[in-house]
Every structure is written in structure tokens, then in C-alpha cells.
Scaffold this active site. Structure first.
Site, mmCIF file in Angstrom:
data_model
loop_
_atom_site.group_PDB
_atom_site.id
_atom_site.type_symbol
_atom_site.label_atom_id
_atom_site.label_comp_id
_atom_site.label_asym_id
_atom_site.label_seq_id
_atom_site.Cartn_x
_atom_site.Cartn_y
_atom_site.Cartn_z
ATOM 1 N N ARG A 91 0.832 -1.208 0.000
ATOM 2 C CA ARG A 91 0.000 0.000 0.000
ATOM 3 C C ARG A 91 0.862 1.253 0.000
ATOM 4 N NH1 ARG A 91 -2.187 0.308 6.172
ATOM 5 N NH2 ARG A 91 -0.506 -0.842 7.150
ATOM 6 N N LYS A 110 1.957 6.302 1.638
ATOM 7 C CA LYS A 110 1.487 5.072 2.286
ATOM 8 C C LYS A 110 -0.037 5.149 2.387
ATOM 9 C CE LYS A 110 2.063 2.269 6.481
ATOM 10 N NZ LYS A 110 2.862 2.106 7.706
ATOM 11 N N GLY A 123 -4.892 -2.014 0.217
ATOM 12 C CA GLY A 123 -4.006 -0.951 -0.268
ATOM 13 C C GLY A 123 -4.187 0.374 0.453
ATOM 14 N N ARG A 180 14.719 -2.470 3.351
ATOM 15 C CA ARG A 180 14.481 -3.298 4.531
ATOM 16 C C ARG A 180 15.341 -4.554 4.451
ATOM 17 N NH1 ARG A 180 8.969 -1.836 5.596
ATOM 18 N NH2 ARG A 180 8.555 0.018 4.346
ATOM 19 N N ASP A 253 10.806 -7.597 7.565
ATOM 20 C CA ASP A 253 10.416 -6.625 6.530
ATOM 21 C C ASP A 253 10.148 -5.250 7.145
ATOM 22 O OD1 ASP A 253 8.176 -8.262 7.568
ATOM 23 O OD2 ASP A 253 6.925 -6.844 6.477
ATOM 24 N N ASP A 263 8.069 1.783 9.759
ATOM 25 C CA ASP A 263 6.778 1.093 9.794
ATOM 26 C C ASP A 263 6.124 1.141 11.176
ATOM 27 O OD1 ASP A 263 7.015 0.661 7.153
ATOM 28 O OD2 ASP A 263 6.694 -1.503 7.214
#
Ligand code: AMP
Ligand code: MG
Length: 510
Positions: A91, A110, A123, A180, A253, A263
Site C-alpha cells: 500500500r 502510504k 491498499g 528493509r 520486513d 513502519d
């Protein structure tokens, strides 16, 4: 302004094995929620950069500025300790790199719609999680903790289904790179493409670790990369631990190659100190509990080391997959490269704790003294942020046990006798160093924040934002830009969480 920007696309230049180019899905009838002047300044953009319909369209996924080239990158990863196979920007869309005063910076949307890597997702990102990511990334930066930055949040009435029906938002993130650990795992374990792995590692070194680019042998160069990532990750973990930050989803990730916090999902700053605290309601096993973060990061570094084995072994990039057998000495080299993590983490952790306790010098017994305090805090569940902040006013005068400054810390503990015993040793240690209390207090207040993004603060701002009032989001953003300042008038934001905060649940759904 957008007509004069220069965009670069070094990630896109790696070739189509690494991503899919695709347009965003516009948010219908978008509006602004919040912008970060600090992040705009980092990009070298004027304060009014967002004052145009074209800016609103670009950062809600509705249009492209000249030079933007949206793409979703592919990565894989281990989720909750289990190999999850291919993931990717499900997304998020990288728009390219802006030539900023301090060097190129990637800009990423994002929540901008489906990509080939969306799997079961829609998404989208919801307003709640976009506000949390925005506020926390900017707050972490102000705390001096390496992080991706947040430029702005736009939103729309578009309904999005999570546990309940929420509404959609797009957060724009900024970082030198969004690489990442999972990007490397992807080319070794999923794509099994050594040439691509090599190209990615070379690009990462060239662009983000230029000091390593001159190392002659490939194995030595890659080992040096691993070691540098291990060192950065170690320092990052010490900073998280020392500010009581729990990430919540430390999957490979979600681990930045640059050692950035990345994240933001079900993260949390601890209120009451509990080493076993699990901020992510979805994490039933407590894999990512506060006290486990440092060892999980090391586990994740093993996964990165494993992914880099083909390069450490000098395997050819013929494109017919990754050979199975890696010689013992190469495996040892990989393990050796991440080994410094342990020492760097321990040193950074102790150094951070010394600063938190106001020690200017390193002395024998400091570790025990720091651990002693943490044990008392854990036993009595004292508030992490408030305990350290109040400790600044501790008086080191002999017999100052009942002074106002000392009472304010002592009051936090249930077991007063245990605290008094610790405080006696602490006072002695401070006197041995002989620094003036006022000077020590000032130093402590520069490392022990008064304001952190407690869950209930974010929650209040989110509730108002859902009603269309973004002033609380903006106020918190400004407040958290100066977390170490006294900021009189904002005492309530530095106080104990209200009772209802204990009921707040934060999960993976965002
Ligand atoms: P996370 O653990 O939140 O970082 O996400 C793990 C993976 O799921 C990543 O590949 C994300 O891009 C993807 N993902 C998470 N939420 C969504 C969503 N709503 N739509 C599409 N993909 C998502
Ligand atoms: Mg992620």
C-alpha cells in the site's frame, strides 16, 4: 514550486526485478490533516509548499508532480519468526528521490491504493494509523532517535474496513532509503537471483554506505556492510529501550537497512514500566515484548546475514538460483560480522542509562545501580517517563532523603524501603562524581523526555480528527517537537495516563 524540483530515480534504475511501476489510486475528495514544517525544511521546501491544489492532489494520490515516478518495491520477510515469503509495498508507492540540501531523500506515499503486493489487503491506510505514524515518526526524530520522517497526512471520507469501518488517509514518508532486511531476503530466498541480490547490495553500499565502497574484496565489503548494519541496529535498540519505546511488529520486513525506526503500526511508549509489556494486541505470544526487542533485532540480523551468504561466498550471478551449500568458513564470516551487535548494544544501553541517571563518568558498579532502579520500577510498575524525569530533581546532599525533589521520585514507589536503599547508593554515587546537582539535573532533562506520544494522547487526537477537528493532532505534533523542554502549561500531557488508557488496544490492523 513543484516545477523547479529535481527528482532522481536510482531505485527505479535497478530494473524491473525490484518493483512494479503503477499509478496511485486517488483518495476521493481529499483534505489536509497535518503537515510537518520540519520535514519540509529537511527536503528544502518552503513552509507554504502545501498551499496549492496540486500539492493536495499529489499527496493524496490524485496526481503526479512533474518528475515523480511511482513504484511499489518487492520484498519478502520473516513475520513473527516464520518465513512469510513474498511481501512488498502492499500500500506504499515510492515517488522518487528529491535532491534535498542534505542529500537525496526518498518520498513515499502510504495508503495510496492496491499494488501487485497487496495480498489480502485493500491498499489503504486508515486515518487513525496515519496520524499515529505521522506523530510518532516526528516525535522520534525530536527525541534524537533515527527514524523515517513524515511530511504530511491527507484524508478522505472513503470508508475502509478494519475491525470497524474507518476512513482512508495517505501518509507521506521521507527517508534516505526505505530498504528493509526483507529486500535482501527476497532475492536470496524467493527470487533466488544472485545477480539481483548483488546489484541491490552494490547500490545500497554505493548510495548509503559510501565509506565501504572502496573495500576491495566483495566478501569483505559485504561483511563490512553487515557489521555496519548490526552496529546501527544495536544503537537503535538501545535508544528504543532507553525511552521505553515498543515497536510492536519487528518482522524482518520492518527492519531498516539504515538502522532507522520504520513502519509505525501498533507501537507504544510504555506508561507503567513492565519489561514484559506487549504493545501489539495481535502479538499473543509476546514475541515483540519490550524486553525482547534487543534479541529479536539480533535474530533479524541473522536473517539478513543469511540472505547475504551468496555474496559472502562469492557465488556467481548466473540467474539459475542460489546454490544450497555455503562453506562453513563463509557462515562463520557472516556470524562474525553481526557479532559486534552484542557489545555495541550493551555499551550503548549502559551509556544511555548512565546519561539517564545523570552520571558524567563511567564507574564500576554503574550497571548494577541502573539495573537496581529498573528492577524497582518493574516491581512497582512506576511510570517509565515520569520516573526518569523526576529523578533529575534528586538531591545528592547527604541525608536529603526527605527533600521535596527526592520525595517526588520516592512517591512513585510502593516499596519505599527498597527505594530508600537504592537512593542511598545513588546519592553516594552522585557525590563521588561531585557534579553540581543543578548541572546534573539540566543534563538529565536533556536525555529524559518530559513528553512522549503516550497512547491516550494519540487516541484523543484521533477521536477529534474523526470529527473533523485536526487541531489536537497539530498541537501534539508541535508539543512533541520539544520533548525535553519544560513547556509550562502543558503539564497534563506529561502526567500519568488516565484510567481509560489501560483499556486502549492497539493491533496490527492499520
Ligand atoms: P506490516 O507488518 O504492517 O508492515 O505489513 C506487512 C505486509 O502487509 C507489507 O507487505 C504491507 O505492505 C502489507 N499490508 C499491510 N496492510 C496492508 C493493506 N491494508 N493493504 C495492502 N497491503 C498491506
Ligand atoms: Mg511493514
Amino acid at each position: 514550486m513543484q516545477d523547479t524540483l529535481r527528482w532522481r530515480h536510482r531505485f527505479a534504475e535497478l530494473g524491473s526485478r525490484f518493483y512494479t511501476e503503477l499509478p496511485s489510486e486517488p483518495l476521493p475528495d481529499p483534505h489536509w490533516v497535518v503537515v510537518s514544517p520540519g520535514c519540509a525544511a529537511l527536503l528544502g521546501w518552503p513552509a507554504d509548499w502545501w498551499h496549492s491544489p496540486a500539492a493536495l492532489a499529489a499527496f493524496s494520490g490524485g496526481a503526479l508532480w512533474p518528475g515523480m515516478r511511482p513504484l511499489a518495491s518487492v520484498y519478502s520477510g520473516h513475520q513473527f519468526g516464520v518465513w512469510a515469503g513474498q511481501l512488498g509495498d502492499g500500500r506504499a508507492l515510492l515517488l522518487g528521490e528529491v535532491e534535498a540540501p542534505g542529500g537525496p531523500l526518498e518520498v513515499q506515499l502510504k495508503g495510496s491504493g492496491l499494488t501487485p503486493y497487496s495480498r489480502m489487503g485493500d491498499g489503504r491506510a486508515v486515518l487513525r494509523s496515519s496520524i499515529r505514524e505521522f506523530l510518532c515518526s516526528e516525535a522520534m526524530h525530536a527525541l534524537g532517535i533515527p527514524t523515517t520522517r513524515a511530511l504530511c497526512v491527507t484524508a478522505s471520507a472513503l470508508p475502509v474496513r478494519r475491525e470497524t469501518i474507518e476512513t482512508a488517509a495517505v501518509a507521506t514518508r521521507v527517508a534516505p532509503s526505505f530498504l528493509r532486511f526483507g529486500h535482501f531476503e527476497h532475492f536470496t530466498h524467493t527470487a533466488r537471483d544472485v545477480a539481483a541480490l548483488r546489484a541491490l547490495a552494490d547500490a545500497a553500499i554505493g548510495q548509503h554506505f559510501p565509506e565501504l565502497a572502496g573495500i576491495a574484496g566483495e566478501a569483505e565489503r559485504i561483511a563490512a556492510l553487515l557489521e555496519e548494519v548490526a552496529r546501527r541496529t544495536a544503537r537503535l535498540m538501545a535508544q528504543w529501550q532507553n525511552v521505553g519505546f515498543c515497536h510492536g511488529v519487528m518482522n524482518t520486513d520492518n527492519m531498516s537497512l539504515l538502522g532507522l525506526t520504520i513502519d509505525y503500526g501498533p507501537f507504544g511508549f510504555m506508561d507503567a514500566f513492565d519489561p514484559g509489556h506487549v504493545c501489539n494486541h495481535t502479538d499473543e505470544q509476546g514475541r515483540y515484548a519490550y524486553a525482547r526487542q534487543p534479541s529479536v533485532a539480533f535474530w533479524n540480523l541473522h536473517a539478513l546475514a543469511h540472505a547475504l551468504l551468496p555474496l559472502l561466498a562469492g557465488q556467481a550471478g548466473t540467474g539459475d538460483g542460489v546454490p544450497q551449500e555455503v562453506p562453513q568458513d563463509v557462515q562463520q564470516m557472516a556470524l562474525g560480522a553481526i557479532e559486534p551487535y552484542k557489545e555495541v548494544f550493551a555499551d550503548a544501553m549502559l551509556g544511555g542509562l548512565r546519561a539517564k541517571l545523570g552520571f558524567a563518568e563511567a564507574r564500576e558498579g554503574d550497571r548494577e545501580l541502573c539495573d537496581g532502579l529498573l528492577r524497582l520500577m518493574a516491581a512497582d510498575h512506576t511510570d517509565f517517563t515520569i520516573t526518569f524525569r523526576r529523578l533529575a530533581s534528586f538531591s545528592s546532599e547527604p541525608g536529603a532523603g526527605n527533600s521535596a525533589g527526592n520525595e517526588s521520585v520516592r512517591d512513585l514507589f510502593i516499596d519505599r524501603a527498597a527505594f530508600d536503599a537504592w537512593a542511598a547508593r545513588y546519592g553516594e554515587r552522585l557525590r563521588a562524581e561531585g557534579r553540581a546537582d543543578a548541572e546534573r539535573a539540566a543534563a538529565m532533562q536533556r536525555v529524559n523526555p518530559k513528553f512522549v506520544l503516550r497512547n491516550h494522547l494519540a487516541e484523543t487526537a484521533i477521536r477529534r480528527a474523526r470529527e473533523g477537528d485536526f487541531s489536537e493532532v497539530q498541537r501534539l505534533h508541535t508539543l512533541l517537537e520539544h520533548p525535553f523542554d519544560e513547556q509550562p502549561g502543558n503539564e497534563a500531557d506529561a502526567g500519568f495516563p488516565p484510567d481509560w488508557a489501560a483499556q486502549l488496544e492497539v493491533s496490527c490492523s492499520s
